[in-house]
Design an enzyme around this catalytic site. Structure first.
Site, PDB file in Angstrom:
ATOM      1  N   TYR A 163      10.947   2.160   5.983  1.00 24.86           N
ATOM      2  CA  TYR A 163       9.659   1.473   6.239  1.00 24.86           C
ATOM      3  C   TYR A 163       9.919   1.282   7.655  1.00 24.86           C
ATOM      4  O   TYR A 163       8.861   1.802   8.319  1.00 24.86           O
ATOM      5  CB  TYR A 163       9.070   0.268   5.523  1.00 24.86           C
ATOM      6  CG  TYR A 163       8.026  -0.384   5.882  1.00 24.86           C
ATOM      7  CD1 TYR A 163       6.658   0.245   5.360  1.00 24.86           C
ATOM      8  CD2 TYR A 163       7.840  -1.421   6.806  1.00 24.86           C
ATOM      9  CE1 TYR A 163       5.264  -0.250   5.793  1.00 24.86           C
ATOM     10  CE2 TYR A 163       6.575  -2.009   7.023  1.00 24.86           C
ATOM     11  CZ  TYR A 163       5.383  -1.306   6.622  1.00 24.86           C
ATOM     12  OH  TYR A 163       4.126  -1.924   6.803  1.00 24.86           O
ATOM     13  N   LYS A 167       7.550   3.028  10.594  1.00 20.88           N
ATOM     14  CA  LYS A 167       6.524   2.389  11.497  1.00 20.88           C
ATOM     15  C   LYS A 167       7.189   2.702  13.076  1.00 20.88           C
ATOM     16  O   LYS A 167       6.410   2.877  14.111  1.00 20.88           O
ATOM     17  CB  LYS A 167       6.453   0.976  11.302  1.00 20.88           C
ATOM     18  CG  LYS A 167       5.813   0.790   9.880  1.00 20.88           C
ATOM     19  CD  LYS A 167       4.491   1.401   9.984  1.00 20.88           C
ATOM     20  CE  LYS A 167       3.885   1.312   8.394  1.00 20.88           C
ATOM     21  NZ  LYS A 167       2.227   1.975   8.372  1.00 20.88           N
TER      22      LYS A 167
HETATM   23  P1  NDP Z   1      -2.113  -1.046   0.313  1.00 18.67           P
HETATM   24  O1  NDP Z   1      -0.941  -1.133  -0.697  1.00 18.67           O
HETATM   25  O2  NDP Z   1      -3.334  -2.077  -0.042  1.00 18.67           O
HETATM   26  O3  NDP Z   1      -3.019   0.094   0.847  1.00 18.67           O
HETATM   27  C1  NDP Z   1      -2.199   1.153   0.909  1.00 18.67           C
HETATM   28  C2  NDP Z   1      -3.058   2.403   0.945  1.00 18.67           C
HETATM   29  O4  NDP Z   1      -2.476   3.751   1.343  1.00 18.67           O
HETATM   30  C3  NDP Z   1      -3.944   2.730  -0.144  1.00 18.67           C
HETATM   31  O5  NDP Z   1      -5.353   2.898   0.219  1.00 18.67           O
HETATM   32  C4  NDP Z   1      -3.195   3.749  -0.794  1.00 18.67           C
HETATM   33  O6  NDP Z   1      -4.319   4.610  -1.769  1.00 18.67           O
HETATM   34  C5  NDP Z   1      -3.065   4.609   0.534  1.00 18.67           C
HETATM   35  N1  NDP Z   1      -1.931   5.695   0.254  1.00 18.67           N
HETATM   36  C6  NDP Z   1      -0.486   5.437  -0.072  1.00 18.67           C
HETATM   37  N2  NDP Z   1       0.189   6.464  -0.191  1.00 18.67           N
HETATM   38  C7  NDP Z   1      -0.693   7.679   0.142  1.00 18.67           C
HETATM   39  C8  NDP Z   1      -0.743   8.985   0.053  1.00 18.67           C
HETATM   40  N3  NDP Z   1       0.534   9.702  -0.043  1.00 18.67           N
HETATM   41  N4  NDP Z   1      -2.166   9.491   0.701  1.00 18.67           N
HETATM   42  C9  NDP Z   1      -2.990   9.167   1.101  1.00 18.67           C
HETATM   43  N5  NDP Z   1      -3.135   7.608   0.886  1.00 18.67           N
HETATM   44  C10 NDP Z   1      -1.993   6.916   0.161  1.00 18.67           C
HETATM   45  O7  NDP Z   1      -1.606  -1.790   1.408  1.00 18.67           O
HETATM   46  P2  NDP Z   1      -2.327  -2.284   2.984  1.00 18.67           P
HETATM   47  O8  NDP Z   1      -3.757  -2.201   2.868  1.00 18.67           O
HETATM   48  O9  NDP Z   1      -1.571  -3.597   3.461  1.00 18.67           O
HETATM   49  O10 NDP Z   1      -1.524  -1.106   3.947  1.00 18.67           O
HETATM   50  C11 NDP Z   1      -2.444  -0.326   4.818  1.00 18.67           C
HETATM   51  C12 NDP Z   1      -1.476   0.019   6.220  1.00 18.67           C
HETATM   52  O11 NDP Z   1      -1.384  -1.275   6.669  1.00 18.67           O
HETATM   53  C13 NDP Z   1       0.012   0.378   5.397  1.00 18.67           C
HETATM   54  O12 NDP Z   1       0.342   1.640   6.701  1.00 18.67           O
HETATM   55  C14 NDP Z   1       0.951  -0.661   5.925  1.00 18.67           C
HETATM   56  O13 NDP Z   1       2.303   0.006   6.447  1.00 18.67           O
HETATM   57  C15 NDP Z   1       0.102  -1.215   7.001  1.00 18.67           C
HETATM   58  N6  NDP Z   1       0.548  -2.601   7.039  1.00 18.67           N
HETATM   59  C16 NDP Z   1       0.457  -3.660   6.244  1.00 18.67           C
HETATM   60  C17 NDP Z   1       0.747  -4.777   6.455  1.00 18.67           C
HETATM   61  C18 NDP Z   1       0.530  -5.952   5.455  1.00 18.67           C
HETATM   62  O14 NDP Z   1       1.013  -7.042   5.615  1.00 18.67           O
HETATM   63  N7  NDP Z   1      -0.292  -5.592   4.447  1.00 18.67           N
HETATM   64  C19 NDP Z   1       1.460  -5.197   7.587  1.00 18.67           C
HETATM   65  C20 NDP Z   1       1.597  -4.331   8.564  1.00 18.67           C
HETATM   66  C21 NDP Z   1       1.318  -2.835   8.497  1.00 18.67           C
HETATM   67  P3  NDP Z   1      -3.858   5.511  -3.097  1.00 18.67           P
HETATM   68  O15 NDP Z   1      -2.596   4.723  -3.549  1.00 18.67           O
HETATM   69  O16 NDP Z   1      -4.919   5.394  -3.726  1.00 18.67           O
HETATM   70  O17 NDP Z   1      -3.428   6.650  -2.420  1.00 18.67           O
END
Ligand code: NDP
Length: 255
Positions: A163, A167
């Protein structure tokens, strides 16, 4: 033009990967609030369509969902084609889709490492490549990559070197792409969140409380706390900002 008018996305089209839930959904909602047509791209069509319907109803903007695995080149190409067919072009791309798989490096299977790099980093490249072509043809655009404070710090006690590497890679990718595409009027910037209350976080109350105590603001961010920054970076309000990263972490990384 007033300052607030520079934040408008009226008449523009935005793709948000992972826009069905969490941070991506809040960003999609924010962009729609600012007037953009929104395309939600994630792997489960039903949840994408539900989010699109909700956003459309709440904001009056047009919103659709296109089932997409961002790590699959054919899916990404089809996503961009579907967006152009529906809305005529692409102005904004938010590379938000991401995964985190926990486990120490000494035991981590290569498949896990590869999956994380494929979704977080390669997915960002593929979506930028295909959406970027349309932006270049259309005379410009804005790409916003959701990275993480994990690009700058070690998380503790989580173990996920893949991860962190993905990033950090996204941040370097964004700087280089900003440089390469400046001549085409395409800006590329990063939002680097701290801990945000979404499904990706570990479900461990003691740990969450430890992190909260380490923040200047004592609380996890809500997804909707990230959205205004995405609107700023997507819009003309940030027209002189490119190749930049903005950390939004409630003061977690300042001490
Ligand atoms: P979630 O797990 O709620 O969201 C992740 C999203 O990514 C889902 O909508 C999922 O949809 C989608 N996803 C995963 N794999 C794929 C794929 N192969 N193709 C298309 N879509 C995909 O977490 P967050 O909302 O927190 O994460 C969103 C972003 O923010 C990420 O990049 C995360 O690394 C980043 N982030 C989050 C933090 C936090 O503390 N929450 C902190 C820093 C960064 P589906 O499974 O339906 O495909």
């Amino acid at each position: 033009m007033s300052v607030l008018e520079r934040f408008t996305l009226e008449g523009q089209t935005a793709i948000v990967t992972g826009g069905n839930r969490g941070i991506g959904k809040a960003i999609a909602r924010g962009l729609a609030d600012a007037g953009a047509n929104v395309v939600i791209a994630n792997r489960t069509l039903e949840s994408g369509e539900e989010a699109a319907a909700e956003i459309s109803e709440e904001t009056g903007a047009e919103a659709i969902a296109v089932r997409t695995d961002v790590s699959e080149e054919a899916d990404v190409s089809a996503l961009v084609d579907a967006t152009v067919e529906e809305f005529g072009g692409i102005d904004v791309l938010v590379n938000n889709a991401g995964i985190a798989i926990h486990g120490g490096a000494e035991e981590k299977p290569l498949e896990e490492w590869q999956e994380t790099i494929d979704v977080n980093l390669t997915g960002t490249f593929l979506c930028s490549k295909y959406a970027g072509r349309e932006m270049i043809e259309g005379g410009g655009g804005s790409i916003v990559n959701v990275t993480s404070m994990s690009a700058y710090i070690a998380n503790y006690p989580q173990k996920h070197v893949d991860y962190q590497a993905s990033k950090g890679g996204m941040e370097a990718f964004s700087r280089q792409l900003a440089s390469e595409w400046a001549e085409h009027g395409v800006r590329v910037n990063n939002i680097a969140p701290g801990y945000v209350a979404t499904e990706i976080l570990v479900d461990d109350e003691e740990l969450l409380n430890t992190w909260k105590s380490e923040m200047l603001q004592d609380e996890l961010a809500r997804p909707e706390d990230i959205a205004p920054l995405a609107v700023y970076l997507a819009s003309d309000a940030s027209s002189y900002v490119t190749g930049e990263s903005i950390v939004i972490d409630g003061g977690y990384t300042v001490r």
